[in-house]
Design an enzyme around this catalytic site. Sequence first.
Site, PDB file in Angstrom:
ATOM      1  N   LYS A 116       0.856  -1.197   0.000  1.00  0.00           N
ATOM      2  CA  LYS A 116       0.000   0.000   0.000  1.00  0.00           C
ATOM      3  C   LYS A 116       0.877   1.225   0.000  1.00  0.00           C
ATOM      4  O   LYS A 116       2.015   1.185   0.478  1.00  0.00           O
ATOM      5  CB  LYS A 116      -0.879   0.015   1.259  1.00  0.00           C
ATOM      6  CG  LYS A 116      -2.102   0.880   1.130  1.00  0.00           C
ATOM      7  CD  LYS A 116      -3.132   0.169   0.294  1.00  0.00           C
ATOM      8  CE  LYS A 116      -4.480   0.793   0.341  1.00  0.00           C
ATOM      9  NZ  LYS A 116      -5.488  -0.206  -0.051  1.00  0.00           N
TER      10      LYS A 116
HETATM   11  N1  GLU Z   1      -7.277   0.292  -3.212  1.00  0.00           N
HETATM   12  C1  GLU Z   1      -8.035  -0.870  -3.512  1.00  0.00           C
HETATM   13  C2  GLU Z   1      -8.062  -1.819  -2.319  1.00  0.00           C
HETATM   14  O1  GLU Z   1      -7.850  -1.399  -1.207  1.00  0.00           O
HETATM   15  C3  GLU Z   1      -7.597  -1.551  -4.803  1.00  0.00           C
HETATM   16  C4  GLU Z   1      -6.210  -2.088  -4.812  1.00  0.00           C
HETATM   17  C5  GLU Z   1      -5.747  -2.565  -6.181  1.00  0.00           C
HETATM   18  O2  GLU Z   1      -6.513  -2.539  -7.103  1.00  0.00           O
HETATM   19  O3  GLU Z   1      -4.584  -2.950  -6.258  1.00  0.00           O
HETATM   20  O4  GLU Z   1      -8.379  -2.968  -2.437  1.00  0.00           O
END
Ligand code: GLU
Length: 427
Positions: A116
């Site tokens: 993240k």
């Molecule tokens: N931000 C989204 C999540 O928390 C998508 C992450 C992604 O598509 O890699 O799942």
Amino acid sequence: MPTMNLPIPKIEGPACFDAESCFFQSVAQKISFIDENLLQVLNSFRRQICLEIPLRKDDGKLITIKAYRVQHNNARGPYKGGFRIHQQVTLEEVQMLANLMTWKGAVVNIPFGGAKGGIAIDPSTLTKTELERLVRAYTYQLGDNIGPHTDIPAPDVNTGSQTMAWFYDEYAKSHSTNALGVVTGKPLGLGGSEGREEATGRGVMYTLREIAKDLKMDLSKTKILIEGFGNVGYWAARLINDELKGKIVGVSTSKGGIYNANGINVMAAHDYYVKNRTLKGFPGADFMSPREFLLADCDVLIPSALEGSIDVEIANKTNAQIIIEGANGPVTGPANEILIDKRRVVAPGILANAGGVVVSYFEWVQNLQQFYWTHEEVNKKLEKIIVSAYENVRDLSRAKKISLRQAAYTIGLERVAQAIILRGTGF
Ligand code: GLU
């Protein structure tokens, strides 16, 4: 405003830094083949990047902004996870969210690890050109720590397809071959996938549909309250309304929500919000503070904003029978215990909001193959993955008499732990 300081639940075991970590610890301790040393690996972060980015504002002023990328685990495939731009971003928050991505990818069985990113600034204080420079600087600073087979960012809070287009362009400058797979959630005209924008909300909708089926609930007769009217909340509200004929009684933003027990018109509310940047004054509904809103009468509550909004007071007072985590980590540890004691059904985010990363996976596959799918194909494949992941989680929860959250963590953890054992220590 939802608080970011997550209270630590009273769960015996190693020290926890937040609620999701405690959910993880309590499940990990029950899996027989996870010993102390493996637990240590699962608990650690493979790489944590802390940046301080100098940004020249349009008026010539120079400011410095903190930013992070945390890569938690890549035993099952390249790191994967979004990045957010928000004033409350901290290293600890990004760690927790990276952790969740590892389990989320494993629960829906896609070949990714978890990561993240976050940039700690309120994006509404920046102009579009400042935002673009910031995203480009962040991309540049991450260097070769990201890449189509290394770590693949995507949208999250306050980031979207335009952000991803800038990200791709900056990365492509120094990586001349086709590198579309370096980032997902791109615009359709630049290697994006059909159905990616609505994907998280669509996954939330499928999860609700399956739970309602199991509980023999008629969704047209239930009151559905959605906290958050960003990408997840908006699409969940719209699709639940359009495809399940569910009655949405309220939607909200960080400034407050609108409520009408007879239902609100989601599209009209969205148009109103886009025009006025607030829901206040929307005709035919009561405007409430964010807290009052979360306590309003409903059968289904879908928190789709930030972490920690469903705290002990909300858990004690809400009459929602079903809580679906559209956001990452919206239910605090103690609130979760209360909801479970009250026999409420809580669908964890690592299952319920996995639609976004699933269609990110589809986008990545399409980019690598340079062969694109129709919207219908994407939706069908997404439905299959979410429904089968839900069924696995539900079946385990029934068989072991554990909550959906414990079952989801068990499945995710076992898959990641098995991959680590199979690979040895070299990954
Ligand atoms: N931000 C989204 C999540 O928390 C998508 C992450 C992604 O598509 O890699 O799942």
